[in-house]
Design a protein around this motif. Structure first.
Motif, PDB file in Angstrom:
ATOM      1  N   TYR A  49       0.855  -1.452   0.044  1.00 29.34           N
ATOM      2  CA  TYR A  49       0.065  -0.032  -0.236  1.00 29.34           C
ATOM      3  C   TYR A  49       0.865   1.087   0.015  1.00 29.34           C
ATOM      4  O   TYR A  49       0.662   2.205  -0.787  1.00 29.34           O
ATOM      5  N   CYS A  53       1.054   3.978  -2.866  1.00 35.62           N
ATOM      6  CA  CYS A  53       0.767   5.434  -2.500  1.00 35.62           C
ATOM      7  C   CYS A  53       1.946   6.634  -3.193  1.00 35.62           C
ATOM      8  O   CYS A  53       1.510   7.918  -3.405  1.00 35.62           O
ATOM      9  N   TYR A  57       0.594   9.155  -5.417  1.00 33.89           N
ATOM     10  CA  TYR A  57       0.958  10.589  -5.535  1.00 33.89           C
ATOM     11  C   TYR A  57       1.969  11.195  -6.927  1.00 33.89           C
ATOM     12  O   TYR A  57       1.584  12.822  -6.841  1.00 33.89           O
ATOM     13  N   ARG A  65      -5.860  12.040  -7.647  1.00 36.08           N
ATOM     14  CA  ARG A  65      -4.469  11.033  -6.341  1.00 36.08           C
ATOM     15  C   ARG A  65      -5.563  10.648  -4.436  1.00 36.08           C
ATOM     16  O   ARG A  65      -4.931   9.420  -3.613  1.00 36.08           O
ATOM     17  N   THR A  66      -5.963  11.678  -3.502  1.00 33.51           N
ATOM     18  CA  THR A  66      -5.963  11.852  -2.404  1.00 33.51           C
ATOM     19  C   THR A  66      -7.744  10.455  -1.988  1.00 33.51           C
ATOM     20  O   THR A  66      -7.559  10.222  -1.243  1.00 33.51           O
ATOM     21  N   ILE A  69      -6.474   6.950  -2.936  1.00 30.88           N
ATOM     22  CA  ILE A  69      -5.419   6.952  -1.520  1.00 30.88           C
ATOM     23  C   ILE A  69      -5.842   6.341  -0.352  1.00 30.88           C
ATOM     24  O   ILE A  69      -5.494   5.302   0.792  1.00 30.88           O
ATOM     25  N   GLY A  73      -6.703   2.395   0.454  1.00 33.70           N
ATOM     26  CA  GLY A  73      -6.041   1.999   1.842  1.00 33.70           C
ATOM     27  C   GLY A  73      -7.219   1.064   3.015  1.00 33.70           C
ATOM     28  O   GLY A  73      -6.418   1.249   3.993  1.00 33.70           O
TER      29      GLY A  73
END
Length: 332
Positions: A49, A53, A57, A65-66, A69, A73
């Protein structure tokens, strides 16, 4: 007769979960191999993970992307918390609350990601403003076929977002409240009396969960055909699978433990053994889901085709008309 029946119960079956050192001391060769394998799975899930990330990013634009992510997760975080609960049985309540609070945010992020893939709030409204949405979707109204289709407006979009966001906020608040009550001896998951706080808090959280899942289901059911190019169906299936395994499966095992259907195995009571089985199953399941979600999210997709701008089309048409009229004027 009742005294004879009670005397056959091992005193260890009535105790609280063992300490971490007690768990380590009672491990045999098979137990050491099992715990090592599960710890390796949880650690590898977390490492994969973190690597994903870094990739997201660098490759994906903000804010997409936020959201990705956060969603990606879910399985590694649950696996990591389950690993802590595996080694420290007395911390299971805290590890489960941490996992559930994280997943509450993921529910909201799934909704926002689908909207973001369609151009954000403005692009989403522009694309579907002339269409109607069906709202008879699960988990609230899947059987209510008589519900009318509704027009998508900015106000409706606000309520859809709020319906999912409330779970992320209230779940965290209620988890903190539960911990505070637990320190004072007022919160006990095994206390099912009407005077206990758990019998009131947990059903309320269940209602909040159902309410938060409804907006996500509405948006998915009405947009999945447009988002098929970015594999939204398997992504949504993985999100649903994490939901079922982390919420429903854990609840079923806990109920079986409270009812003593799962046998006691000292130093684990029936309830502690149910939590132990839940943590072990969760780590293996979340490890597999981590590998699948890594394949789905750790890549770039072609952006969806944007809708034609009618204002620009009018300007182009006017320009072409002017160019066609110019030679006629010159001839005159």
């Amino acid at each position: 007769m009742e005294d004879v029946h009670n005397s056959t119960i091992d005193p260890a079956c009535l105790q609280e979960p063992p300490l971490a050192i007690e768990v380590i001391n009672q491990l045999d060769v098979f137990g050491i191999c099992l715990y090592s394998m599960l710890t390796f799975m949880a650690s590898l899930s977390l490492l994969l993970y973190l690597e994903a990330c870094v990739y997201m990013y660098r490759k994906l634009p903000y804010p997409k992307r936020t959201h990705i992510i956060w969603i990606n997760g879910a399985a590694p975080v649950i696996a990591t918390m389950s690993c802590f609960g595996l080694w420290i049985p007395r911390a299971v309540m805290f590890t489960d609350m941490t996992s559930n609070c994280y997943f509450a945010v993921v529910v909201y992020k799934v909704l926002v990601l689908m909207i973001e893939e369609l151009g954000g709030s403005d692009g989403f409204l522009k694309r579907y403003s002339s269409e109607t949405f069906r709202i008879n979707t699960g988990p609230c109204c899947c059987c209510c076929l008589c519900l009318p289709r509704v027009h998508l407006t900015r106000r409706m979009l606000f309520w859809l977002k709020l319906g999912s966001l409330q779970y992320a906020i209230l779940k965290t608040v209620l988890s903190v409240l539960s911990i505070i009550l637990w320190t004072n001896g007022n919160f006990d998951l095994s206390d099912l009396e009407i005077t206990g706080s758990a019998i009131w808090i947990n059903p309320f959280i269940g209602v909040l969960t159902i309410i938060s899942l409804w907006p996500v289901g509405i948006v998915f059911m009405n947009t999945n055909s447009t988002l098929r190019s970015i594999k939204i169906v398997p992504k949504y299936a993985m999100y649903q699978l994490v939901l079922v395994l982390s919420q429903l499966q854990t609840s079923i095992l806990n109920i079986l433990g409270l009812d003593a259907t799962i046998a006691c195995a000292p130093p684990f009571s029936s309830q502690a053994r149910a939590s132990l089985l839940s943590q072990q199953m969760m780590i293996m399941e979340m490890f597999i889901i981590t590998l699948v979600t890594r394949f789905l999210y750790r890549r770039t997709y072609d952006p969806l085709p944007s809708l034609p701008d009618t204002h620009d089309d009018d300007n182009d048409q006017n320009a072409r008309t002017s160019q066609e009229c110019a030679p006629i004027e010159d001839d005159v």
